[in-house]
Design a protein around this motif. Structure first.
Motif, mmCIF file in Angstrom:
data_model
loop_
_atom_site.group_PDB
_atom_site.id
_atom_site.type_symbol
_atom_site.label_atom_id
_atom_site.label_comp_id
_atom_site.label_asym_id
_atom_site.label_seq_id
_atom_site.Cartn_x
_atom_site.Cartn_y
_atom_site.Cartn_z
ATOM 1 N N GLU A 742 0.807 -1.213 0.000
ATOM 2 C CA GLU A 742 0.000 0.000 0.000
ATOM 3 C C GLU A 742 0.841 1.265 0.000
ATOM 4 O OE1 GLU A 742 -3.244 -0.167 -0.338
ATOM 5 O OE2 GLU A 742 -3.068 -2.353 -0.366
ATOM 6 N N ARG A 743 2.124 1.137 -0.165
ATOM 7 C CA ARG A 743 3.006 2.295 -0.070
ATOM 8 C C ARG A 743 2.704 3.307 -1.177
ATOM 9 N NH1 ARG A 743 7.941 2.547 2.560
ATOM 10 N NH2 ARG A 743 7.986 0.270 2.688
ATOM 11 N N LYS A 744 2.561 4.597 -0.859
ATOM 12 C CA LYS A 744 2.277 5.652 -1.821
ATOM 13 C C LYS A 744 3.576 6.141 -2.452
ATOM 14 C CE LYS A 744 -1.859 7.297 0.583
ATOM 15 N NZ LYS A 744 -2.508 8.465 1.244
ATOM 16 N N PRO A 745 3.488 6.838 -3.591
ATOM 17 C CA PRO A 745 4.706 7.380 -4.210
ATOM 18 C C PRO A 745 5.460 8.284 -3.253
ATOM 19 C CG PRO A 745 2.854 7.546 -5.716
ATOM 20 C CD PRO A 745 2.290 7.133 -4.393
ATOM 21 N N VAL A 746 6.753 8.110 -3.208
ATOM 22 C CA VAL A 746 7.576 8.906 -2.308
ATOM 23 C C VAL A 746 8.687 9.584 -3.096
ATOM 24 C CG1 VAL A 746 7.094 7.500 -0.276
ATOM 25 C CG2 VAL A 746 9.026 6.905 -1.748
ATOM 26 N N PHE A 747 9.151 10.700 -2.538
ATOM 27 C CA PHE A 747 10.243 11.458 -3.161
ATOM 28 C C PHE A 747 11.496 11.220 -2.337
ATOM 29 C CE2 PHE A 747 12.774 15.351 -3.737
ATOM 30 C CZ PHE A 747 12.942 15.292 -5.115
ATOM 31 N N LEU A 748 12.519 10.647 -2.974
ATOM 32 C CA LEU A 748 13.737 10.221 -2.282
ATOM 33 C C LEU A 748 14.939 10.974 -2.819
ATOM 34 C CD1 LEU A 748 12.794 6.502 -2.695
ATOM 35 C CD2 LEU A 748 12.982 7.612 -0.460
ATOM 36 N N VAL A 749 15.859 11.320 -1.913
ATOM 37 C CA VAL A 749 17.088 11.997 -2.318
ATOM 38 C C VAL A 749 18.263 11.368 -1.590
ATOM 39 C CG1 VAL A 749 15.913 14.173 -2.757
ATOM 40 C CG2 VAL A 749 16.910 13.754 -0.507
ATOM 41 N N LEU A 758 11.901 12.850 1.447
ATOM 42 C CA LEU A 758 11.549 14.233 1.777
ATOM 43 C C LEU A 758 10.039 14.399 1.630
ATOM 44 C CD1 LEU A 758 14.320 16.401 0.050
ATOM 45 C CD2 LEU A 758 14.257 15.488 2.381
ATOM 46 N N LEU A 759 9.445 15.189 2.540
ATOM 47 C CA LEU A 759 8.003 15.381 2.569
ATOM 48 C C LEU A 759 7.653 16.868 2.529
ATOM 49 C CD1 LEU A 759 7.162 12.833 5.413
ATOM 50 C CD2 LEU A 759 6.776 12.486 2.967
ATOM 51 N N GLY A 760 6.441 17.170 2.076
ATOM 52 C CA GLY A 760 5.872 18.500 2.190
ATOM 53 C C GLY A 760 6.740 19.617 1.654
ATOM 54 N N GLN A 761 6.845 20.684 2.461
ATOM 55 C CA GLN A 761 7.559 21.879 2.044
ATOM 56 C C GLN A 761 9.030 21.592 1.785
ATOM 57 O OE1 GLN A 761 6.005 24.836 1.440
ATOM 58 N NE2 GLN A 761 7.961 25.482 0.548
ATOM 59 N N GLU A 762 9.583 20.672 2.574
ATOM 60 C CA GLU A 762 10.992 20.306 2.400
ATOM 61 C C GLU A 762 11.219 19.725 0.999
ATOM 62 O OE1 GLU A 762 14.425 18.092 5.079
ATOM 63 O OE2 GLU A 762 12.394 17.276 5.065
ATOM 64 N N ALA A 763 10.314 18.852 0.561
ATOM 65 C CA ALA A 763 10.425 18.268 -0.775
ATOM 66 C C ALA A 763 10.229 19.337 -1.841
ATOM 67 C CB ALA A 763 9.410 17.151 -0.949
ATOM 68 N N HIS A 764 9.256 20.237 -1.619
ATOM 69 C CA HIS A 764 8.972 21.298 -2.579
ATOM 70 C C HIS A 764 10.184 22.223 -2.753
ATOM 71 C CE1 HIS A 764 6.714 24.338 -4.738
ATOM 72 N NE2 HIS A 764 7.133 25.247 -3.879
ATOM 73 N N ASP A 765 10.784 22.624 -1.621
ATOM 74 C CA ASP A 765 11.930 23.524 -1.684
ATOM 75 C C ASP A 765 13.113 22.855 -2.391
ATOM 76 O OD1 ASP A 765 10.442 25.386 -0.346
ATOM 77 O OD2 ASP A 765 11.340 25.002 1.618
ATOM 78 N N TYR A 766 13.299 21.572 -2.081
ATOM 79 C CA TYR A 766 14.409 20.846 -2.709
ATOM 80 C C TYR A 766 14.214 20.795 -4.226
ATOM 81 C CZ TYR A 766 17.663 17.150 -4.012
ATOM 82 O OH TYR A 766 18.671 16.430 -4.610
ATOM 83 N N GLN A 767 13.001 20.476 -4.659
ATOM 84 C CA GLN A 767 12.728 20.345 -6.091
ATOM 85 C C GLN A 767 12.923 21.671 -6.827
ATOM 86 O OE1 GLN A 767 8.845 18.482 -6.568
ATOM 87 N NE2 GLN A 767 9.384 16.916 -5.066
ATOM 88 N N ARG A 768 12.520 22.766 -6.202
ATOM 89 C CA ARG A 768 12.696 24.074 -6.845
ATOM 90 C C ARG A 768 14.182 24.415 -7.005
ATOM 91 N NH1 ARG A 768 9.148 28.917 -4.732
ATOM 92 N NH2 ARG A 768 10.214 29.789 -6.547
ATOM 93 N N LYS A 769 14.968 24.015 -6.032
ATOM 94 C CA LYS A 769 16.405 24.293 -6.096
ATOM 95 C C LYS A 769 17.095 23.357 -7.093
ATOM 96 C CE LYS A 769 20.554 24.643 -3.205
ATOM 97 N NZ LYS A 769 21.099 24.511 -1.828
ATOM 98 N N ARG A 770 16.672 22.089 -7.073
ATOM 99 C CA ARG A 770 17.314 21.086 -7.924
ATOM 100 C C ARG A 770 16.943 21.249 -9.402
ATOM 101 N NH1 ARG A 770 18.717 17.916 -11.210
ATOM 102 N NH2 ARG A 770 19.093 15.688 -10.999
ATOM 103 N N TRP A 771 15.684 21.617 -9.665
ATOM 104 C CA TRP A 771 15.220 21.807 -11.048
ATOM 105 C C TRP A 771 14.641 23.207 -11.202
ATOM 106 C CZ3 TRP A 771 13.953 17.205 -8.380
ATOM 107 C CH2 TRP A 771 14.577 16.054 -8.852
#
Length: 773
Positions: A742-749, A758-771
């Protein structure tokens, strides 16, 4: 059949009188008069010798279907006729030069050989003209408008400012040669001092110069008023070989001017709307007209099909020259208004592909179908699924090198095919036909190639980081730090170490580096300049390794100055980038000869050496070991957690800056071997079966596009098989989903030597910086 033209010889004086009265004018699409002083003098000399100077071509006006705004020839100040009887299609430069020098009555505004502006009058040196040993071109003198010839000290050497001075110097003004009355009066003044002695001189001069001018006849081809517009334009270009090719924009400008619409002013206003984007600096008005014509003809075809049961005779979608020339003003206004705001969205799309300037566009011509497609799609062009398809079509065009020749037909296919594809139809022809040969990488050496610039953009899109600062290269970094393509192994080092120039200069040995770092690299070996960067910038070796991996560079090979290992690894990574961008496999040779350092007989040894080197270096931010891929060594059973651990590592590397995963190697470097997983593979208990399992798992969890960006190779060490999985930096965020449960899609770094979610705002901030977009 109606005759489309007539031909005859016209007296030069009649031709110039027509221009003076306004009976002969220019179509507004004709460029300005540009001849310099030397050209004019030479032309006058040719006429004085009765030499042919070429035919002129005119068009008789009066056809309501062929309307061009007329304008007077240069120097015609006040014509007696507002509407011309004829338009001058060919011979403008010659006719205008002769009119200015012989008929206008004014000094001629021209230029010298260095393009400096000047005004001149032209005289015939009487004594030189009748001397059979003198060059006639030297006998035709170009004199300043005030009649005073001065030396470099400003002293007057020759004064022709008055009739008396001209007569004394025996210099005849050619601006009266076609006026018999004015010539007769000048003759009287010339003969007055000594009629007996001077008569023979004048008679010889009259025969040598004046008579040829008065008797000169110009071959004239006249197109009748029944000649259609397309033929007029085609004929004009065929004969106008002396200047720059006429554009359809200039032709339409003249056509629309007849309806009191200034196309050039309209274009300038539209261009101002997107002029802030340097990417569109070289987007020409003719390309914009092609966009508009594509949309107009597509609309016309759609309306025809809607009104008729069959579309066999429906008008074609096209932007060929003849179709642009047929573009009605109403169609232009409608579709130009639709297409203009789309150009800013086209820029955003290309910025997302890390194409920032006009210089970096793989194919400038591809802007035409891209703009037309996005205009036709409207708001749908910005939805995620549509953008993905636009990207695939765009990169298939780039890496398939589809826009290098005649492109108008492909533009029409693209517009129809891509829109239909997005609506559920078949793949576009550009996608189907696109192919990339692996050995093409060896010949990509300069910006002249679209694929070269495409790989440059792909590297930045995958998060290539600046060597010096570690920042992801975005638009601001690109501009501020003067980022460009430079050698990884310097050319001088390659030459000293026996690497051929063709290999050293290929795209495989180049990447995006800012100007300051490139100066720091100089001609040093990689091992030396990497140490220099670490020392001067305070960068740790581990952090610099992650930067290198963001450029798909093997850090171990680079630090060892091992060009062959570096080249082989990066060769494969660039091919993976192309496959991921186009969604199509690269064509490779069966014997591995595409890469000069990876011949088939050495491939196994190369992989073994690379794996031993990775094991010896140990785990790091860009290297991870896994004992097995499926088996829990503690329980002896297949364990989904072990499979998910492999999946996490691959996703983490993708979302960070790439890396290498060895499966079959324990944390301490001991060889375990993937044979431990074979019992859980059904009937295929071998390396092929293991490879199939991993490929299917990655595609199911990360998506097929992401899975294509992973390279796998195998080697036998201590009688056990080790899998080497090279993971490239992803072009966009990758989410991992467990294949079961049942595991949902996750964002891993990747953080240091471990993989984290990474979850929530932390994932969002990382993605904006990375891409950064």
């Amino acid at each position: 059949m109606d005759k489309k033209f007539t031909s005859n010889d016209m007296p030069l004086s009649d031709l110039l009188n027509r221009a003076h009265s306004g009976a002969l004018q220019l179509p507004d699409f004709q460029r300005g008069w540009v001849w310099d002083d030397n050209h004019i003098s030479s032309l006058l000399a040719s006429v004085s010798l009765s030499y042919p100077i070429g035919a002129v071509m005119t068009l008789r006006t009066g056809n309501p279907e062929v309307k061009f705004k007329p304008r007077l020839l240069e120097g015609v100040a006040r014509a007696t006729l507002d509407e011309p009887e004829f338009l001058l299609l060919d011979g403008q430069q010659r006719t205008t030069s002769l009119y200015l020098a012989l008929r206008s009555g004014e000094a001629v505004p021209t230029r010298d050989a260095r393009k400096n502006s000047m005004t001149r009058r032209y005289f015939a040196d009487i004594r030189a003209c009748i001397d059979p040993f003198k060059d006639r071109e030297e006998a035709i003198r170009s004199i300043p408008a005030d009649g005073l010839v001065r030396n470099f000290r400003g002293e007057t050497e020759l004064d022709l400012s008055t009739r008396e001075a001209q007569v004394a110097a025996q210099m005849f003004p050619l601006d009266i040669v076609l006026d018999p009355t004015a010539t007769m009066r000048w003759q009287q003044d010339f003969l007055a001092p000594d009629p007996g002695e001077r008569f023979q001189t004048w008679a010889a001069f009259h025969e040598a110069v004046i008579a040829p001018f008065l008797q000169y006849r110009v071959p004239t081809i006249e197109l009748t008023r029944e000649t259609p517009k397309e033929a007029v334009c085609q004929v004009f270009e065929k004969v106008n070989t002396g200047g720059v090719s006429l554009t359809v924009f200039e032709l339409l400008t003249a056509t629309y001017a007849a309806d009191n619409f200034n196309l050039r002013d309209d274009w300038e206003k539209r261009k101002a709307a997107f002029g802030a984007f340097s990417l569109l600096d070289e987007f020409p008005e003719t390309d914009f007209l092609q966009v508009v014509t594509l949309l107009a003809t597509r609309d016309r075809r759609a309306r025809y099909v809607a009104e008729h049961a069959s579309d066999d005779r429906a008008p074609a979608v096209s932007c060929k020259r003849r179709d642009v020339l047929k573009l009605e003003l109403s169609d232009y206004l409608r579709w130009a208004e639709e297409a203009t705001p789309v150009l800013s969205r086209v820029v955003r799309f290309l910025h997302g592909e890390r194409i920032f300037t006009a210089r970096d566009l793989p194919y400038a011509s591809q802007l035409v179908p891209l703009t037309a497609i996005m205009t036709a799609l409207g708001d749908r062009a910005e939805s995620h699924g549509v953008v993905q398809r636009l990207r695939q079509w765009f990169w298939c065009g780039v890496f398939g090198e589809m826009y290098g020749g005649s492109t108008e037909t492909r533009f029409a296919y693209d517009l129809q095919d891509v829109v239909a594809w997005i609506d559920g139809g078949d793949e576009p022809r550009t996608v189907k036909e696109s192919q990339f040969q692996a050995d093409r990488l060896m010949t990509l050496r300069t910006r002249n190639s679209a694929a070269y610039k495409g790989l440059y953009a792909q590297q930045m899109k995958r998060g290539g980081r600046d060597f010096r600062t570690g920042s992801t290269i975005d638009l601001h970094t690109y501009v501020d730090d003067a980022v460009d393509i430079h050698h990884i192994f310097p050319r001088s080092w390659a030459a000293q170490n026996g690497i051929s120039e063709s290999i050293a200069n290929s795209i495989v040995n180049k990447t995006t580096i800012d100007a300051r770092t490139n100066r720091r690299i100089g001609g040093a070996s990689p091992s030396r300049y990497l140490a220099r960067i670490e020392s001067s910038e305070g960068t740790s070796p581990e952090d610099l390794d992650t930067i290198l991996r963001s450029h798909d560079i093997d850090p171990l090979a680079l630090r060892a100055d091992d060009f062959a290992a570096f080249f082989t690894a990066r060769f494969e990574r660039l091919l993976k980038q192309i496959e991921e961008a186009t969604g199509k496999p690269v064509n490779r040779s069966a014997d591995g000869s595409d890469n000069p350092f990876a011949a088939a007989e050495n491939a196994s040894k190369n992989v073994t050496d690379e794996i031993r080197r990775v094991i010896a270096a140990g785990e790091s931010k860009v290297v991870e070991f896994k004992s097995t891929g499926r088996k829990n060594l503690r329980t002896g059973e297949k364990d989904p957690a072990m499979e998910y651990a492999v999946l996490k590592s691959v996703a983490g590397f993708m979302n960070t800056h790439g890396g290498t995963l060895l499966v079959g190697v324990a944390d301490d470097g001991a060889i375990v071997g993937i044979e431990e997983d074979f019992p859980f593979q059904g009937n295929k208990r071998n390396v092929d079966g293991w490879d199939l399992w991993l490929t299917d798992m990655l595609a199911a969890s990360l998506g097929k596009a992401a899975a294509t960006d992973v390279s796998m190779s195998y080697a036998t060490i201590d009688d056990r098989t080790v899998a080497k999985i090279v993971v490239g930096p992803a072009a966009q965020p990758v989410f991992a989903t467990a294949t079961k449960g049942e595991r949902k899609p996750v964002f891993l770094v990747r953080i240091n030597s471990s993989t984290r979610e990474l979850l929530g705002q932390e994932a969002h901030d990382y993605q904006r910086k990375r891409w950064p977009s």
